[in-house]
Motif scaffolding. Structure first.
Motif, PDB file in Angstrom:
ATOM      1  N   VAL A 176       0.835  -1.210   0.000  1.00  0.00           N
ATOM      2  CA  VAL A 176       0.000   0.000   0.000  1.00  0.00           C
ATOM      3  C   VAL A 176       0.868   1.258   0.000  1.00  0.00           C
ATOM      4  N   MET A 229      -6.714   1.240   4.402  1.00  0.00           N
ATOM      5  CA  MET A 229      -6.438   1.989   3.183  1.00  0.00           C
ATOM      6  C   MET A 229      -7.651   2.047   2.256  1.00  0.00           C
ATOM      7  N   PHE A 289       0.281   3.955  -2.788  1.00  0.00           N
ATOM      8  CA  PHE A 289      -0.006   5.324  -2.398  1.00  0.00           C
ATOM      9  C   PHE A 289       0.940   6.274  -3.137  1.00  0.00           C
TER      10      PHE A 289
END
Lengths: 358, 531
Positions: free
Chosen positions: A84, A148, A88
């Motif tokens: 993640v 997330m 991101f």
């Protein structure tokens, strides 16, 4: 690989010991599938091209297992944490309007410090739960993916290339074509062996994988890397030699998380899409399976295990699908078979996890 | 037949070719207290394992000889058999469940039950407990021991001494208990508690229970036992009536002269008056080897031997100094204060340590000889490294040449410096440990149990090596060992540690009895030295 297997049949016991039983079984299984595929008339060069591509895509994610295993925290089941971070950074880079090579480099530039910080915190967490790292790691991965999911929806990204057509939040799948990022590494110095329909070599991606492998290999020959390995093999020995084991575990997990972040960027560009939301949830399992098949244990892993493991594992997956499709034409069975094979391999590899032994 | 309650006849046992018990004969009469004494590794626990039919005995090929109970040969194949024959054991470490009451602990798995409607349908396992009857039984057992404590209290929070009594109560509550084995029962007790316990043991013996009493405290044995059997290196040395012997004799029998390792020369010439290491009030929380306030001074160039029985804290000393276990105290080394609980600082200050736990702490078994030798120096002193920007990489060439030199100097038998240390024999592994310690260029070398688990020939080599380091390079050595013979072979003086403190210091040629008494912490070793 193929040659190695054939030799294995001759001096059986020694070779089995040397290669490791899991590696051998999966390797032979792959070989059988390839032969079956050959009889069914599936194009060998397509199979091999796909294998190389998928191995390159997944390679760095598998490589991320090495530091965590060597430091004694076991396979990094919290790989989604690094993933993640990478995703991101990737969407941030798109949001800021970068395209092409700049997009790729900026994604990585964002990803490395972010993953380092997150990896540090994750390492701290692991030090607090010594003895049950694998379980905690798995659930850390699950939790962060869930958290997330909210973030993808709520962070006010503006770039229309990533948003839903109506409403706010990021799309489930972001096409990297839009920023000129799809297969950007694969296509770098790409060439084909054996004419028009030959084997495609995604040079750029394999190079990046190779460089990462080399860095990790080199790192484990440095003072710091050797200290990490010693702490993983025998914490009491390391402690008696004046080594700060907890710091080393943190260092190793920073490295692992950073590799996870870079790994997903390389993966996404190869795939052509960045997959958000629940896609990273299961990322850790194929990576763990691959390194275990490559001959690693839960406490010892080498870069060579990564390379062997990722080729065999991804090779098996890429081969299994078209072969199953041919065998069970016109049914939904092939998808089910693929699930059985992938998860079966993971399950088998995980049963090979041994605490500390060889 | 005879009036022997229990007799062990010609009992021998070997573990994979290694004879740990040789022809042991012990006879225990009704109401007799028979003490069993011996140093560590003398075979006491193996003997008890045989008596209790522990699986470890039967999975390693059983034993030779026979056990008779009440004159009948007994076949004890499992602890359960032992219980049926009326043998009970009071463990050194309590096997009690803290959250349960005293009664529940005493009656665990032997509960008195009553039928109820559910159990009539679903079987005996679901019968209700008859607490009244159980409490009465527990009360009776406790009364036998003069324990005026309420049987319905939970065990958690009781003083240690009481827990011991509950263990005993549990054993005597078993019906038909004939023989009771006490394994170092007073080890964890304070003096007054120990006294109560000995009284209780006497009382039990008066009820006709035969008691086997294992202890290394000579004073206790002389105090309570009727007979004593001394074991040494798995051999039955002697069985004596207490009234025919005294503790000096027992001590002497226990220590004895073992394989003699000759002392090659006279007093050490290197030894100076300069004090290199001074230890004040060192406390180390090493589990099983607790140090409780050791004071010791080591002179430059001498070999100090640290002896004592297992569990008394001799091993804790070196481990504490090296920061492996939490410790406190005031240490001056080389005229500087040594910060404790910091392995790095200890190594940097010039201390090196060869651990007693060779395979645990001492070596990376799966790694090469050369890495094992170079590892600590690489990490602490930054030796064997190439600098490349901010990174330091191992200098394989230097590591190899140093390893080759060490292999030659210490005569490590191996196929190459790349061989895994796990494949080496014990003696060669030990040499690798010593090589690693020497690579640190220490001013003081601490060696713990340097000959544990290695064969006799190699023992001599390791000891010679230490001696050579001392005489040729003037290295100060602190050697900890359970084997008195080897301490005597090379030490300039021997410090005996007992109950976490220094019990006394003896010259290597002091008589056996004196060592024996000191190791057993006998109060009157001062008069012993005159005897």
């Amino acid at each position: 690989m193929v040659e190695m297997k054939e030799k294995g049949k001759f001096s059986f016991k020694e070779t089995v010991n040397k290669i490791g039983l899991p590696t051998l079984i999966i390797g032979v299984f792959w070989l059988i599938l390839i032969i079956t595929g050959g009889f069914l008339g599936i194009s060998m060069s397509t199979l091999l091209s796909d294998t190389l591509k998928r191995a390159g895509m997944n390679g760095i994610l598998v490589l991320a297992m090495v530091p965590s295993i060597q430091s004694g925290t076991g396979p990094n089941f919290a790989l989604p944490v690094g993933v993640v971070c990478g995703l991101f950074s990737l969407v941030c880079s798109i949001e800021l309007g970068f395209t092409g090579v700049t997009w790729l480099l900026m994604s990585m530039a964002f990803a490395i410090p972010l993953a380092a910080v997150v990896g540090f915190l994750y390492g701290k967490l692991l030090n607090a739960v010594k003895g049950s790292e694998m379980t905690i790691a798995t659930y850390t991965g699950f939790s962060i993916v869930a958290a997330m999911c909210l973030a993808w929806l709520m962070i006010p990204f503006k770039n229309p290339k990533m948003g839903w057509f109506i409403g706010t939040g990021l799309r489930e799948t972001i096409q990297l074509d839009a920023v000129g990022g799809a297969q950007i590494l694969n296509n770098f110095w790409k060439f084909t062996i054996g004419g028009e329909k030959g084997i495609i070599i995604p040079t750029g991606m394999l190079l990046v994988f190779g460089v990462c492998c080399f860095i990790v290999w080199l790192y484990f020959r440095s003072k710091s890397g050797i200290a990490i390995s010693a702490g993983g093999i025998n914490p009491r020995f390391a402690q008696a030699s004046g080594i700060e084991i907890d710091n080393n575990r943190i260092k190793a997990n920073i490295l692992s998380t950073v590799l996870g972040a870079i790994g997903i960027i390389v993966y996404s560009q190869g795939y052509g899409y960045a997959q958000l939301y629940s896609a990273p949830l299961m990322m850790a399992f194929p990576a763990v399976a691959a390194i275990l098949i490559g001959g690693a244990t839960a406490s010892r892993a080498k870069v060579s295990h990564v390379i062997i493991g990722v080729i065999i594992f991804q090779g098996l997956l890429t081969t299994a699908l078209p072969v199953a499709n041919q065998l069970f034409e016109g049914t939904d069975l092939s998808e089910i078979l693929r699930m059985i094979i992938q998860n079966g391999i993971i399950l088998y590899a995980l049963t090979q996890v041994k605490g500390g032994g060889k | 037949m005879s009036d022997n309650l229990l007799s062990l006849k010609h009992v021998s046992k070997e573990y994979s070719g290694n004879r740990v018990l040789k022809d042991i004969n012990i006879e225990l009469k009704k109401g007799e207290i028979h003490a069993l004494i011996g140093e560590n590794g003398a075979g006491k626990s193996t003997l008890m394992n045989i008596l209790f039919g522990m699986p470890v005995i039967h999975t390693t090929g059983g034993f030779e000889g026979k056990i008779e109970i009440d004159g009948q040969e007994a076949h004890i194949k499992s602890p359960h058999d032992a219980m049926n024959y009326g043998i009970g054991m009071v463990h050194q470490e309590f096997m009690l469940i803290p959250g349960f009451t005293i009664t529940e602990n005493i009656k665990l798995n032997r509960e008195i039950t009553r039928q109820n409607p559910v159990s009539t349908v679903f079987g005996k396992r679901l019968e209700s407990l008859d607490f009244k009857a159980m409490n009465e039984d527990a009360r009776r057992a406790l009364d036998t021991l003069d324990m005026n404590i309420d049987e319905y209290l939970p065990v958690a929070g009781l003083p240690v001494g009481h827990m011991q009594f509950i263990e005993i109560a549990r054993e005597i509550d078993k019906t038909g208990i004939k023989i009771l084995v006490f394994d170092e029962p007073t080890a964890v007790l304070a003096e007054s508690e120990a006294k109560n316990l000995l009284d209780a043991i006497r009382k039990l013996s008066q009820k006709g229970i035969g008691i086997l009493f294992i202890s290394h405290r000579l004073d206790e044995i002389v105090d309570v036992a009727d007979k004593v059997t001394v074991l040494r290196d798995g051999e039955h040395v002697a069985t004596k009536d207490i009234k025919d012997t005294n503790k000096f004799e027992i001590a002497q029998l226990m220590v004895g002269r073992k394989i003699s390792i000759d002392r090659s020369e006279g007093p050490n010439k290197n030894s100076s008056d300069e004090i290199i290491l001074s230890i004040k009030d060192l406390n180390v929380a090493m589990p099983g080897e607790r140090v409780k306030g050791i004071n010791l001074e080591v002179k430059k160039g001498e070999i100090v031997g640290i002896g004592g029985l297992a569990g008394q804290g001799k091993l804790g000393l070196a481990n504490g100094l090296m920061g492996i276990y939490p410790s406190s105290g005031e240490i001056t080394f080389n005229e500087k204060t040594l910060s404790l609980n910091d392995p790095e600082a200890a190594i940097k200050s010039g201390l090196a340590f060869v651990s007693e736990d060779r395979k645990g702490i001492g070596l990376l078994l799966d790694e090469s000889i050369e890495l094992n030798i170079a590892f600590s120096a690489m990490q602490i002193n930054n030796d064997f490294l190439n600098k490349l920007g901010p990174f330091r990489f191992r200098d394989s060439g230097k590591i190899r040449s140093h390893a080759d030199k060490m292999i030659k100097d210490l005569d490590i038998r191996c196929t190459s410096p790349l061989q895994r240390v796990g494949r080496l024999s014990g003696g060669n592994q030990q040499k690798v440990c010593v090589a690693r310690a020497l690579t640190l260029n220490p001013t003081l070398l601490m060696v713990s149990e340097p000959t544990r688990g290695i064969d006799i020939g190699a023992k001599k080599l390791v000891l010679d090596l230490l001696k050579q380091l001392n005489t040729e390079y003037g290295m100060t050595i602190v050697m900890t060992s359970s084997e008195l013979a080897e301490l005597r072979a090379i030490s300039d003086r021997i410090v005996i540690v007992c109950e976490g403190k220094v019990e006394g210091v003896l010259p290597p040629d002091a008589p056996d009895a004196e060592f024996g008494l000191m190791m057993s912490g006998s109060k009157s070793h001062a008069e012993g030295s005159e005897a």
